[in-house]
Design a protein around this motif. Sequence first.
Motif: not given
Length: 140
Positions: A2, A6-7, A10-11, A112, A133, A136-137
């Motif tokens: 993502p 997108e991240c 998800d958060v 983040l 996350m 994957r970011l």
Amino acid sequence: MPGIDECLLDVMRLPGARGAAVVDWTSGLALGTIGDSPHGDHEATAAETAEVARMAAEQPAFATGLPEASTDRDNTAVTGTPPPVEDVIVTTRADYHILRFVETDFDSSVFLHLWLDRTEGNLALARIRLGEMAERLVLA
């Protein structure tokens, strides 16, 4: 893998999530935001949280067991050496703020920020999921 938007989506699916941002801690700029901000201003919040992240990332006291080069204040953001800190957690009477550092190929000056309601959220779960996350970011 993502991207920022997108991240952040998800958060915000985490229980108790009130707002989130991806922030560059060297400049204090928000690269992306979602939800609410503690003061109603995402840019001001990004600048304020960047100061906290920068202070934690640059302190030699948190770099125990790491090579001397990775604690160099002038070198951290330039060489891509990740900060010695994984995340910073600030608790208030009503909220949790989790700053999770993101390791990237080009530099490590991004984190983040999750603003989590203390009564609705689960700090342990949020910290684990935020770490997943962050791994994957993809920052382009």
